[in-house]
Design a protein around this motif. Structure first.
Motif, PDB file in Angstrom:
ATOM      1  N   ALA A  52       0.848  -1.189   0.000  1.00  0.00           N
ATOM      2  CA  ALA A  52       0.000   0.000   0.000  1.00  0.00           C
ATOM      3  C   ALA A  52       0.885   1.241   0.000  1.00  0.00           C
ATOM      4  CB  ALA A  52      -0.902  -0.013   1.227  1.00  0.00           C
ATOM      5  N   PHE A  53       0.456   2.250  -0.703  1.00  0.00           N
ATOM      6  CA  PHE A  53       1.267   3.467  -0.843  1.00  0.00           C
ATOM      7  C   PHE A  53       1.536   4.130   0.505  1.00  0.00           C
ATOM      8  CE2 PHE A  53      -3.126   4.940  -1.211  1.00  0.00           C
ATOM      9  CZ  PHE A  53      -3.142   6.074  -0.407  1.00  0.00           C
ATOM     10  N   TRP A  54       0.666   3.947   1.479  1.00  0.00           N
ATOM     11  CA  TRP A  54       0.801   4.585   2.784  1.00  0.00           C
ATOM     12  C   TRP A  54       1.596   3.739   3.790  1.00  0.00           C
ATOM     13  CZ3 TRP A  54      -1.200   1.088   5.999  1.00  0.00           C
ATOM     14  CH2 TRP A  54      -2.215   0.259   5.524  1.00  0.00           C
ATOM     15  N   CYS A  55       2.017   2.560   3.395  1.00  0.00           N
ATOM     16  CA  CYS A  55       2.662   1.593   4.292  1.00  0.00           C
ATOM     17  C   CYS A  55       4.176   1.824   4.367  1.00  0.00           C
ATOM     18  CB  CYS A  55       2.364   0.187   3.781  1.00  0.00           C
ATOM     19  SG  CYS A  55       3.393  -1.106   4.460  1.00  0.00           S
ATOM     20  N   GLN A  61      10.681  -2.081   2.080  1.00  0.00           N
ATOM     21  CA  GLN A  61      10.926  -3.268   1.251  1.00  0.00           C
ATOM     22  C   GLN A  61      11.368  -2.848  -0.148  1.00  0.00           C
ATOM     23  OE1 GLN A  61       9.916  -7.164   2.008  1.00  0.00           O
ATOM     24  NE2 GLN A  61      11.818  -6.689   0.990  1.00  0.00           N
ATOM     25  N   LYS A  62      10.682  -1.877  -0.727  1.00  0.00           N
ATOM     26  CA  LYS A  62      11.056  -1.375  -2.057  1.00  0.00           C
ATOM     27  C   LYS A  62      12.454  -0.762  -2.038  1.00  0.00           C
ATOM     28  CE  LYS A  62       6.455  -0.120  -3.761  1.00  0.00           C
ATOM     29  NZ  LYS A  62       5.611   1.023  -4.164  1.00  0.00           N
ATOM     30  N   ALA A  63      12.773  -0.047  -0.964  1.00  0.00           N
ATOM     31  CA  ALA A  63      14.073   0.631  -0.867  1.00  0.00           C
ATOM     32  C   ALA A  63      15.236  -0.350  -0.919  1.00  0.00           C
ATOM     33  CB  ALA A  63      14.140   1.478   0.403  1.00  0.00           C
ATOM     34  N   LEU A  64      15.032  -1.599  -0.469  1.00  0.00           N
ATOM     35  CA  LEU A  64      16.092  -2.604  -0.549  1.00  0.00           C
ATOM     36  C   LEU A  64      16.542  -2.836  -1.992  1.00  0.00           C
ATOM     37  CD1 LEU A  64      14.778  -5.304   1.972  1.00  0.00           C
ATOM     38  CD2 LEU A  64      16.609  -3.635   2.334  1.00  0.00           C
ATOM     39  N   PHE A  65      15.663  -2.571  -2.941  1.00  0.00           N
ATOM     40  CA  PHE A  65      15.948  -2.785  -4.358  1.00  0.00           C
ATOM     41  C   PHE A  65      16.539  -1.562  -5.043  1.00  0.00           C
ATOM     42  CE2 PHE A  65      13.046  -6.157  -3.376  1.00  0.00           C
ATOM     43  CZ  PHE A  65      13.460  -7.206  -4.166  1.00  0.00           C
ATOM     44  N   ILE A  75       1.954  -4.943  -6.634  1.00  0.00           N
ATOM     45  CA  ILE A  75       0.513  -4.783  -6.825  1.00  0.00           C
ATOM     46  C   ILE A  75       0.014  -3.877  -5.708  1.00  0.00           C
ATOM     47  CG2 ILE A  75      -1.719  -5.983  -6.897  1.00  0.00           C
ATOM     48  CD1 ILE A  75       0.138  -8.510  -7.714  1.00  0.00           C
ATOM     49  N   GLU A  76      -0.532  -2.741  -6.079  1.00  0.00           N
ATOM     50  CA  GLU A  76      -1.039  -1.767  -5.112  1.00  0.00           C
ATOM     51  C   GLU A  76      -2.373  -2.262  -4.550  1.00  0.00           C
ATOM     52  OE1 GLU A  76      -1.471   1.009  -2.545  1.00  0.00           O
ATOM     53  OE2 GLU A  76       0.311   1.190  -3.806  1.00  0.00           O
ATOM     54  N   CYS A  77      -2.464  -2.279  -3.235  1.00  0.00           N
ATOM     55  CA  CYS A  77      -3.668  -2.774  -2.554  1.00  0.00           C
ATOM     56  C   CYS A  77      -4.549  -1.678  -1.984  1.00  0.00           C
ATOM     57  CB  CYS A  77      -3.261  -3.714  -1.418  1.00  0.00           C
ATOM     58  SG  CYS A  77      -2.729  -5.327  -1.980  1.00  0.00           S
ATOM     59  N   SER A  78      -4.171  -0.437  -2.179  1.00  0.00           N
ATOM     60  CA  SER A  78      -4.935   0.637  -1.562  1.00  0.00           C
ATOM     61  C   SER A  78      -5.422   1.640  -2.599  1.00  0.00           C
ATOM     62  CB  SER A  78      -4.067   1.350  -0.527  1.00  0.00           C
ATOM     63  OG  SER A  78      -4.822   2.305   0.177  1.00  0.00           O
ATOM     64  N   ASN A  79      -6.694   1.982  -2.481  1.00  0.00           N
ATOM     65  CA  ASN A  79      -7.261   3.065  -3.271  1.00  0.00           C
ATOM     66  C   ASN A  79      -6.844   4.387  -2.629  1.00  0.00           C
ATOM     67  OD1 ASN A  79      -8.805   1.469  -5.182  1.00  0.00           O
ATOM     68  ND2 ASN A  79     -10.101   0.914  -3.444  1.00  0.00           N
ATOM     69  N   PRO A  80      -7.015   5.521  -3.324  1.00  0.00           N
ATOM     70  CA  PRO A  80      -6.627   6.806  -2.735  1.00  0.00           C
ATOM     71  C   PRO A  80      -7.260   7.083  -1.361  1.00  0.00           C
ATOM     72  CG  PRO A  80      -7.014   7.071  -5.069  1.00  0.00           C
ATOM     73  CD  PRO A  80      -7.426   5.671  -4.724  1.00  0.00           C
ATOM     74  N   ASP A  81      -8.456   6.545  -1.116  1.00  0.00           N
ATOM     75  CA  ASP A  81      -9.108   6.755   0.185  1.00  0.00           C
ATOM     76  C   ASP A  81      -8.673   5.720   1.229  1.00  0.00           C
ATOM     77  OD1 ASP A  81     -10.376   4.443  -0.655  1.00  0.00           O
ATOM     78  OD2 ASP A  81     -12.411   5.260  -0.495  1.00  0.00           O
ATOM     79  N   LYS A  91      -7.602 -11.792  -3.127  1.00  0.00           N
ATOM     80  CA  LYS A  91      -6.428 -12.588  -2.761  1.00  0.00           C
ATOM     81  C   LYS A  91      -6.282 -12.748  -1.246  1.00  0.00           C
ATOM     82  CE  LYS A  91      -3.978 -13.407  -6.608  1.00  0.00           C
ATOM     83  NZ  LYS A  91      -3.159 -14.563  -6.916  1.00  0.00           N
ATOM     84  N   LYS A  92      -7.177 -12.127  -0.485  1.00  0.00           N
ATOM     85  CA  LYS A  92      -7.180 -12.201   0.978  1.00  0.00           C
ATOM     86  C   LYS A  92      -5.899 -11.631   1.591  1.00  0.00           C
ATOM     87  CE  LYS A  92     -10.306 -16.078   0.839  1.00  0.00           C
ATOM     88  NZ  LYS A  92     -10.508 -17.500   1.024  1.00  0.00           N
ATOM     89  N   ILE A  93      -5.449 -10.516   1.034  1.00  0.00           N
ATOM     90  CA  ILE A  93      -4.261  -9.833   1.551  1.00  0.00           C
ATOM     91  C   ILE A  93      -4.701  -8.971   2.734  1.00  0.00           C
ATOM     92  CG2 ILE A  93      -2.352  -8.260   1.027  1.00  0.00           C
ATOM     93  CD1 ILE A  93      -2.304 -10.907  -0.600  1.00  0.00           C
ATOM     94  N   GLU A  94      -4.180  -9.264   3.919  1.00  0.00           N
ATOM     95  CA  GLU A  94      -4.596  -8.564   5.133  1.00  0.00           C
ATOM     96  C   GLU A  94      -3.551  -7.587   5.658  1.00  0.00           C
ATOM     97  OE1 GLU A  94      -6.917 -11.584   7.785  1.00  0.00           O
ATOM     98  OE2 GLU A  94      -5.234 -12.623   6.829  1.00  0.00           O
ATOM     99  N   ASN A  95      -2.273  -7.870   5.409  1.00  0.00           N
ATOM    100  CA  ASN A  95      -1.190  -7.055   5.952  1.00  0.00           C
ATOM    101  C   ASN A  95      -0.194  -6.743   4.841  1.00  0.00           C
ATOM    102  OD1 ASN A  95      -1.892  -9.335   8.206  1.00  0.00           O
ATOM    103  ND2 ASN A  95      -1.738  -7.294   9.085  1.00  0.00           N
TER     104      ASN A  95
END
Length: 193
Positions: A52-55, A61-65, A75-81, A91-95
């Protein structure tokens, strides 16, 4: 008069040197990054990285790359709201961050009995479980926490355990910041030195 011409020539030479220097720096930045091949290989091997963009953990995790993050199978899991996207609900992604691999997950651990968190009802851990379960338990799957890893694994079924090797099936999820070495091992990739 000669002094003005000399100053002008020196100024032109200095400008040329600066322009060449900037060009070299830009070309170096645009060249291949250390983990380009790794990030592309994760994608080619069917890995999926949900976030998620706010996570802040997703950003870490991305910065490691480094600059290679643009090639990640993200895959982005969060809408702007900040509501969940439909793909992540399905996909039952919770965290976040969460990784999935097309061939499941293999983990080596000396833990003979890791912490196993039961499936929970929404926001309520099972009574009597380890404190960590309140943070990582799932409403869909059992969650395994190994003492020598800083992430958890959620699985729809029990893993196969032989010696110190744990094999989780397709559909299992790794949740938390995952070391690059562990990600590379899941696809049989050798990281650059």
């Amino acid at each position: 008069m000669e002094s003005k011409q000399t100053k002008f020539i020196l100024l032109v030479i200095a400008i040329i040197i600066v322009v060449i220097g900037i060009g070299l720096v830009v070309n170096k930045v645009q060249g291949p990054d250390k983990y380009d091949g790794f990030a592309q290989s994760l994608k080619a091997n069917g890995a999926e990285f949900y976030g998620a963009f706010w996570c802040p953990h997703c950003q870490a995790q991305k910065a490691l790359f480094g600059n290679s993050k643009k090639y990640l199978p993200y895959i982005e899991c969060s809408n702007p709201d900040k509501s969940s996207t439909q793909i992540c609900i399905d996909k039952k992604i919770e965290n976040f961050p969460t990784w999935m691999f097309k061939n499941g997950i293999t983990l080596t651990s000396s833990d003979t009995i890791p912490t196993i968190c039961s499936i929970i009802t929404k926001d309520k851990a099972a009574t009597g479980e380890a404190e960590i379960c309140a943070q990582v338990a799932s409403q869909y799957y059992k969650t395994w926490v190994f003492s020598n890893h800083k992430f958890s694994i959620k699985s729809p079924v029990e893993p196969v355990h032989t010696g110190d090797v744990w094999k989780f099936p397709v559909g299992s999820e790794i949740t938390g910041e995952v070391p690059l070495e562990f990600l590379a091992a899941q696809i049989g990739y050798t990281l650059p030195q």
